[in-house]
Design a protein around this motif. Structure first.
Motif, PDB file in Angstrom:
ATOM      1  N   ARG A 505       0.576  -1.053  -0.149  1.00 41.51           N
ATOM      2  CA  ARG A 505       0.146   0.271  -0.007  1.00 41.51           C
ATOM      3  C   ARG A 505       1.001   0.942   0.120  1.00 41.51           C
ATOM      4  O   ARG A 505       0.250   1.772  -0.249  1.00 41.51           O
ATOM      5  CB  ARG A 505      -1.205   0.119   0.951  1.00 41.51           C
ATOM      6  CG  ARG A 505      -2.457  -1.151   1.317  1.00 41.51           C
ATOM      7  CD  ARG A 505      -3.100  -0.611   2.003  1.00 41.51           C
ATOM      8  NE  ARG A 505      -4.185  -1.119   1.670  1.00 41.51           N
ATOM      9  CZ  ARG A 505      -5.729  -1.331   2.430  1.00 41.51           C
ATOM     10  NH1 ARG A 505      -5.324   0.157   2.628  1.00 41.51           N
ATOM     11  NH2 ARG A 505      -6.444  -1.716   2.078  1.00 41.51           N
ATOM     12  N   ILE A 506       1.900   1.192   0.538  1.00 43.60           N
ATOM     13  CA  ILE A 506       3.119   2.243   0.487  1.00 43.60           C
ATOM     14  C   ILE A 506       3.560   3.730  -1.174  1.00 43.60           C
ATOM     15  O   ILE A 506       3.386   3.979  -1.092  1.00 43.60           O
ATOM     16  CB  ILE A 506       4.118   2.440   1.513  1.00 43.60           C
ATOM     17  CG1 ILE A 506       3.532   1.939   3.102  1.00 43.60           C
ATOM     18  CG2 ILE A 506       4.774   3.318   1.478  1.00 43.60           C
ATOM     19  CD1 ILE A 506       4.981   1.802   4.368  1.00 43.60           C
ATOM     20  N   GLY A 507       3.836   1.641  -1.394  1.00 49.98           N
ATOM     21  CA  GLY A 507       4.255   1.792  -2.699  1.00 49.98           C
ATOM     22  C   GLY A 507       3.442   2.386  -3.686  1.00 49.98           C
ATOM     23  O   GLY A 507       4.021   3.695  -4.120  1.00 49.98           O
ATOM     24  N   LYS A 508       1.949   1.854  -3.686  1.00 52.33           N
ATOM     25  CA  LYS A 508       0.632   2.538  -4.378  1.00 52.33           C
ATOM     26  C   LYS A 508       0.688   3.788  -3.627  1.00 52.33           C
ATOM     27  O   LYS A 508       0.254   4.714  -5.136  1.00 52.33           O
ATOM     28  CB  LYS A 508       0.128   1.785  -3.982  1.00 52.33           C
ATOM     29  CG  LYS A 508      -1.291   1.780  -4.741  1.00 52.33           C
ATOM     30  CD  LYS A 508      -2.468   1.081  -4.746  1.00 52.33           C
ATOM     31  CE  LYS A 508      -3.400   1.527  -6.071  1.00 52.33           C
ATOM     32  NZ  LYS A 508      -4.712   0.140  -5.591  1.00 52.33           N
ATOM     33  N   LEU A 509       1.168   4.464  -2.477  1.00 51.34           N
ATOM     34  CA  LEU A 509       0.777   5.180  -2.265  1.00 51.34           C
ATOM     35  C   LEU A 509       1.568   6.516  -2.912  1.00 51.34           C
ATOM     36  O   LEU A 509       1.350   7.739  -3.271  1.00 51.34           O
ATOM     37  CB  LEU A 509       0.373   5.975  -0.417  1.00 51.34           C
ATOM     38  CG  LEU A 509      -0.908   5.451  -0.137  1.00 51.34           C
ATOM     39  CD1 LEU A 509      -0.651   5.393   1.512  1.00 51.34           C
ATOM     40  CD2 LEU A 509      -2.030   6.804  -0.500  1.00 51.34           C
ATOM     41  N   GLU A 510       3.018   6.317  -2.756  1.00 55.19           N
ATOM     42  CA  GLU A 510       3.672   6.804  -3.437  1.00 55.19           C
ATOM     43  C   GLU A 510       3.533   7.143  -4.825  1.00 55.19           C
ATOM     44  O   GLU A 510       4.471   7.863  -5.464  1.00 55.19           O
ATOM     45  CB  GLU A 510       5.279   6.551  -3.061  1.00 55.19           C
ATOM     46  CG  GLU A 510       5.576   6.724  -1.635  1.00 55.19           C
ATOM     47  CD  GLU A 510       6.995   5.972  -1.111  1.00 55.19           C
ATOM     48  OE1 GLU A 510       7.550   7.569  -0.490  1.00 55.19           O
ATOM     49  OE2 GLU A 510       7.249   5.023  -1.040  1.00 55.19           O
ATOM     50  N   ARG A 511       3.477   6.033  -5.252  1.00 56.18           N
ATOM     51  CA  ARG A 511       3.121   6.192  -7.081  1.00 56.18           C
ATOM     52  C   ARG A 511       2.477   7.560  -6.913  1.00 56.18           C
ATOM     53  O   ARG A 511       2.115   7.615  -8.280  1.00 56.18           O
ATOM     54  CB  ARG A 511       2.936   5.064  -7.815  1.00 56.18           C
ATOM     55  CG  ARG A 511       4.144   4.002  -7.948  1.00 56.18           C
ATOM     56  CD  ARG A 511       3.350   3.139  -8.218  1.00 56.18           C
ATOM     57  NE  ARG A 511       2.172   1.941  -8.315  1.00 56.18           N
ATOM     58  CZ  ARG A 511       2.032   0.951  -7.279  1.00 56.18           C
ATOM     59  NH1 ARG A 511       3.101   0.564  -6.841  1.00 56.18           N
ATOM     60  NH2 ARG A 511       1.266   0.896  -6.950  1.00 56.18           N
ATOM     61  N   MET A 512       1.188   7.553  -6.438  1.00 53.33           N
ATOM     62  CA  MET A 512      -0.324   8.582  -6.538  1.00 53.33           C
ATOM     63  C   MET A 512       0.327   9.758  -6.159  1.00 53.33           C
ATOM     64  O   MET A 512       0.001  10.639  -6.574  1.00 53.33           O
ATOM     65  CB  MET A 512      -1.383   7.975  -5.462  1.00 53.33           C
ATOM     66  CG  MET A 512      -1.777   6.242  -6.218  1.00 53.33           C
ATOM     67  SD  MET A 512      -3.242   5.774  -4.923  1.00 53.33           S
ATOM     68  CE  MET A 512      -4.463   7.714  -5.126  1.00 53.33           C
ATOM     69  N   LEU A 513       1.508  10.186  -4.864  1.00 56.40           N
ATOM     70  CA  LEU A 513       1.256  10.787  -4.134  1.00 56.40           C
ATOM     71  C   LEU A 513       2.518  11.801  -4.642  1.00 56.40           C
ATOM     72  O   LEU A 513       2.658  12.592  -4.392  1.00 56.40           O
ATOM     73  CB  LEU A 513       0.960  11.308  -3.333  1.00 56.40           C
ATOM     74  CG  LEU A 513      -0.356  10.483  -2.405  1.00 56.40           C
ATOM     75  CD1 LEU A 513      -1.002  10.370  -0.977  1.00 56.40           C
ATOM     76  CD2 LEU A 513      -1.159  11.728  -2.504  1.00 56.40           C
ATOM     77  N   GLY A 514       3.837  10.933  -4.789  1.00 56.60           N
ATOM     78  CA  GLY A 514       5.210  10.733  -4.563  1.00 56.60           C
ATOM     79  C   GLY A 514       5.537  10.553  -3.381  1.00 56.60           C
ATOM     80  O   GLY A 514       5.308   9.668  -2.440  1.00 56.60           O
ATOM     81  N   PRO A 515       6.597  11.164  -3.688  1.00 56.74           N
ATOM     82  CA  PRO A 515       8.140  10.228  -2.511  1.00 56.74           C
ATOM     83  C   PRO A 515       7.613  10.540  -1.059  1.00 56.74           C
ATOM     84  O   PRO A 515       8.790  11.603  -0.684  1.00 56.74           O
ATOM     85  CB  PRO A 515       9.433  10.348  -2.772  1.00 56.74           C
ATOM     86  CG  PRO A 515       9.091  11.308  -3.773  1.00 56.74           C
ATOM     87  CD  PRO A 515       7.945  11.710  -4.258  1.00 56.74           C
ATOM     88  N   PHE A 516       6.709  10.486  -0.326  1.00 60.22           N
ATOM     89  CA  PHE A 516       6.320  11.126   0.646  1.00 60.22           C
ATOM     90  C   PHE A 516       7.264  10.496   1.958  1.00 60.22           C
ATOM     91  O   PHE A 516       7.008  11.258   3.207  1.00 60.22           O
ATOM     92  CB  PHE A 516       4.757  11.253   1.687  1.00 60.22           C
ATOM     93  CG  PHE A 516       4.591   9.695   1.810  1.00 60.22           C
ATOM     94  CD1 PHE A 516       4.370   9.097   2.715  1.00 60.22           C
ATOM     95  CD2 PHE A 516       3.580   8.912  -0.046  1.00 60.22           C
ATOM     96  CE1 PHE A 516       3.515   8.147   2.629  1.00 60.22           C
ATOM     97  CE2 PHE A 516       3.156   7.729   0.955  1.00 60.22           C
ATOM     98  CZ  PHE A 516       3.206   7.523   2.225  1.00 60.22           C
ATOM     99  N   THR A 517       7.641   9.673   1.877  1.00 57.77           N
ATOM    100  CA  THR A 517       8.516   8.706   2.861  1.00 57.77           C
ATOM    101  C   THR A 517      10.294   8.931   3.219  1.00 57.77           C
ATOM    102  O   THR A 517      10.341   9.006   4.094  1.00 57.77           O
ATOM    103  CB  THR A 517       8.975   7.219   2.411  1.00 57.77           C
ATOM    104  OG1 THR A 517       9.137   6.970   1.340  1.00 57.77           O
ATOM    105  CG2 THR A 517       7.087   6.340   3.084  1.00 57.77           C
ATOM    106  N   GLU A 518       9.891   9.931   1.554  1.00 53.48           N
ATOM    107  CA  GLU A 518      11.532  10.802   1.646  1.00 53.48           C
ATOM    108  C   GLU A 518      11.606  12.411   2.249  1.00 53.48           C
ATOM    109  O   GLU A 518      12.331  13.408   1.493  1.00 53.48           O
ATOM    110  CB  GLU A 518      12.398   9.870   0.304  1.00 53.48           C
ATOM    111  CG  GLU A 518      12.610   8.846   0.328  1.00 53.48           C
ATOM    112  CD  GLU A 518      13.277   8.417  -0.750  1.00 53.48           C
ATOM    113  OE1 GLU A 518      13.263   9.115  -1.533  1.00 53.48           O
ATOM    114  OE2 GLU A 518      13.695   7.012  -1.035  1.00 53.48           O
ATOM    115  N   ASP A 519      10.546  12.717   1.398  1.00 55.38           N
ATOM    116  CA  ASP A 519      10.159  14.307   1.405  1.00 55.38           C
ATOM    117  C   ASP A 519       9.988  14.658   2.942  1.00 55.38           C
ATOM    118  O   ASP A 519       8.167  14.301   2.788  1.00 55.38           O
ATOM    119  CB  ASP A 519       9.172  14.665   0.005  1.00 55.38           C
ATOM    120  CG  ASP A 519       9.719  16.516  -0.276  1.00 55.38           C
ATOM    121  OD1 ASP A 519       9.551  16.535   0.623  1.00 55.38           O
ATOM    122  OD2 ASP A 519       9.376  16.131  -1.349  1.00 55.38           O
TER     123      ASP A 519
END
Length: 538
Positions: A505-519
């Motif tokens: 799910r985290i991967g899917k969210l980053e594809r939709m929203l951007g790399p929020f785990t790093e930004d």
């Protein structure tokens, strides 16, 4: 009834049943000439008969007493010997059981003599009652014209009736009383009817409602430990007293309304910062019974749903009716808050404005006690609640503590902000302290809601929509991730997901929203967008 038996034409009469009913009132007389007399009798009537209509059907006598008593007849006088030789034992038993006086009339006395003498006696007594009642009314009105109040009226009525008297409001709280303490307690504790339409008595207590302008303003109650409160003159005097008490109560309400408006106007000036220096404000407010020379908290209560009601439909008459209804609800809200706040803090300032109720209550000092805002809100809601009809709610905002009148405008703005943002966050019935607003306080300062909507759409993209269950579910995952500071294990535990499912799910969210785990900046934007979505009024 006992007094009627004392007239000379009934000197030879004999009471053979229903002795317990001698206190019944006789206001008129009638003669039984037909078998179906029940259709013609009236309450408080003394009925006379020779038994002639029932001479062929003596069995009808057995139920006659019960039928007459059910119709409010005061007593039955029977002349025996010509058409009836005796009365059935069952008839006498019924009279004793019901307390219905059953009288054997003298054989040598004509009905016309009884009618003339008893009617004359009744008319004389009624004239005397009217004269006494008018005299009492003039005395009570004179008390009012001379500047007397409720206590003076109650004292006069108690002296005239030689009993204890109390005037109470609709909630059975004593407004004025005269008599021994134990008698006053007996009247306040008497379990009489909640909404009497007229005089009510049990022999010892006599209650008369205080009505004015179609409104119930309370009760006036008399108490005679030995009974005797059924007499018509006593009832008439208490009814006249109730009229005068209603006049005094409506006068007090009119004066209170003017005073309330003056107090509300001054409190509005204080909250706007235009009432003067602190010393002047404190001195002026002390005259109202308000103590503003202490740590204080401001509470603002606003009715919910005003915008929903003002939809512009219904025409001018409909809007006028809706406006009148809203004013009544607003007045009830102000009354509820005033009652509750006064109970907890008698030196608090409370006022109802056009769209809100404001209370300035004491805040706790070191080791001191102060009303808990949560308790005030809960009790005000209970008092304000309606047992029937539409259910209205209100939201409440609570300010920080301030220590001087000059800081009250700031505290008032905090409470207003808390109630309005709190309603946006939690919906109707919210109770929010200013310090609980956090970032929502900053978001509420954005003047144009369209800007916030645009920010949410730009930041969350497809997740900003509530139409798709998958989008809502992914948004919930994102929210918990941000709340746990991207702690995958804790997020999986809270959402009851397998660790690998959450990683997907985290991967899917980053594809939709951007790399929020790093930004970190993107995470901040996402957090703010989620907060905006929680603000229901935007």
């Amino acid at each position: 009834m006992g007094e009627v038996l004392g007239v000379s034409t009934l000197a030879g009469a004999r009471l053979i049943g229903g002795c317990a009913g001698l206190e019944r009132i006789v206001q008129r007389l009638n003669v039984m000439e037909v078998p179906d007399i029940l259709a013609w009798v009236k309450p408080h009537e003394l009925l006379l008969t020779t038994g002639y209509p029932l001479r062929h059907t003596p069995q009808s006598l057995e139920n006659l007493v019960a039928d007459l008593d059910a119709r409010g007849v005061s007593a039955l006088g029977i002349k025996l010997g010509r058409y009836l030789d005796a009365l059935p034992p069952r008839m006498i038993e019924q009279a004793d059981r019901l307390g219905f006086p059953l009288i054997l009339l003298p054989a040598d006395v004509g009905f016309d003599d009884i009618l003339n003498q008893v009617l004359t006696d009744i008319l004389n007594r009624q004239a005397a009652v009217l004269a006494r009642t008018e005299e009492v009314h003039r005395a009570l009105v004179q008390i009012v014209l001379s500047g007397g109040g409720l206590q003076e009226v109650v004292d006069e009525v108690a002296a005239l009736l030689e009993v204890a008297v109390v005037a109470m409001d609709g909630e059975r709280r004593m407004l004025a009383g005269c008599g021994p303490d134990e008698h006053l307690r007996a009247m306040l504790e008497w379990d009489g009817p909640a909404d009497p339409a007229g005089p009510v008595t049990d022999g010892e207590h006599l209650m008369v409602p205080v009505l004015a302008g179609g409104l119930d303003h309370g009760r006036i109650v008399a108490y005679g430990a030995g009974g005797g409160l059924r007499a018509s003159d006593v009832v008439g005097i208490l009814e006249r007293a109730a009229t005068v008490v209603a006049l005094l109560i409506t006068k007090q309400q009119a004066v209170a309304a003017v005073e309330s408006k003056y107090r509300a106007d001054f409190l509005r000036d204080v909250l706007a910062g235009r009432a003067g220096e602190d010393g002047q404000v404190i001195a002026h407010c002390s005259g109202f019974g308000w103590d503003l020379d202490r740590p204080m908290t401001v509470l603002v209560a606003e009715l919910d749903g005003r915008d929903d009601a003002a939809d512009g439909t219904g025409g001018r008459a409909g809007r006028r009716d809706r406006g009148a209804d809203e004013r009544l609800v607003q007045e009830r809200l102000a009354a509820a808050w005033t009652s509750v706040v006064r109970r907890h803090d008698r030196h608090a300032a409370v006022a109802g404005f056009a769209n809100e109720v404001v209370a300035v209550v004491g805040a706790p000092e070191e080791g001191g006690a102060a009303p808990d805002p949560a308790v005030l809100v809960r009790e005000a809601a209970a008092v304000f609640s309606e047992p029937h009809g539409a259910r209205h709610t209100f939201s409440t905002g609570i300010s920080r503590t301030v220590t001087s009148p000059s800081r009250l405008p700031e505290a008032y703005e905090q409470a207003v902000k808390a109630v309005r943002v709190g309603r946006q966050m939690h919906g109707a019935g919210a109770r929010v302290h200013f310090d609980q607003l956090g970032v929502y306080r900053l978001l509420s300062l954005v003047p144009d809601p369209a800007e916030l909507h645009a920010f949410v759409r730009e930041t969350l993209g497809e997740l900003a929509c509530d139409d798709e269950p998958e989008a809502v579910d992914l948004r919930r995952t994102l929210q918990v991730l941000l709340e746990t500071n991207l702690n995958v294990a804790e997020t999986a535990r809270r959402l009851h997901f397998h660790y690998n499912t959450l990683r997907y799910r985290i991967g899917k969210l980053e594809r939709m929203l951007g790399p929020f785990t790093e930004d970190a900046h993107l995470r901040l934007n996402l957090t703010l967008a989620l907060h905006v979505l929680r603000m229901k009024g935007i």
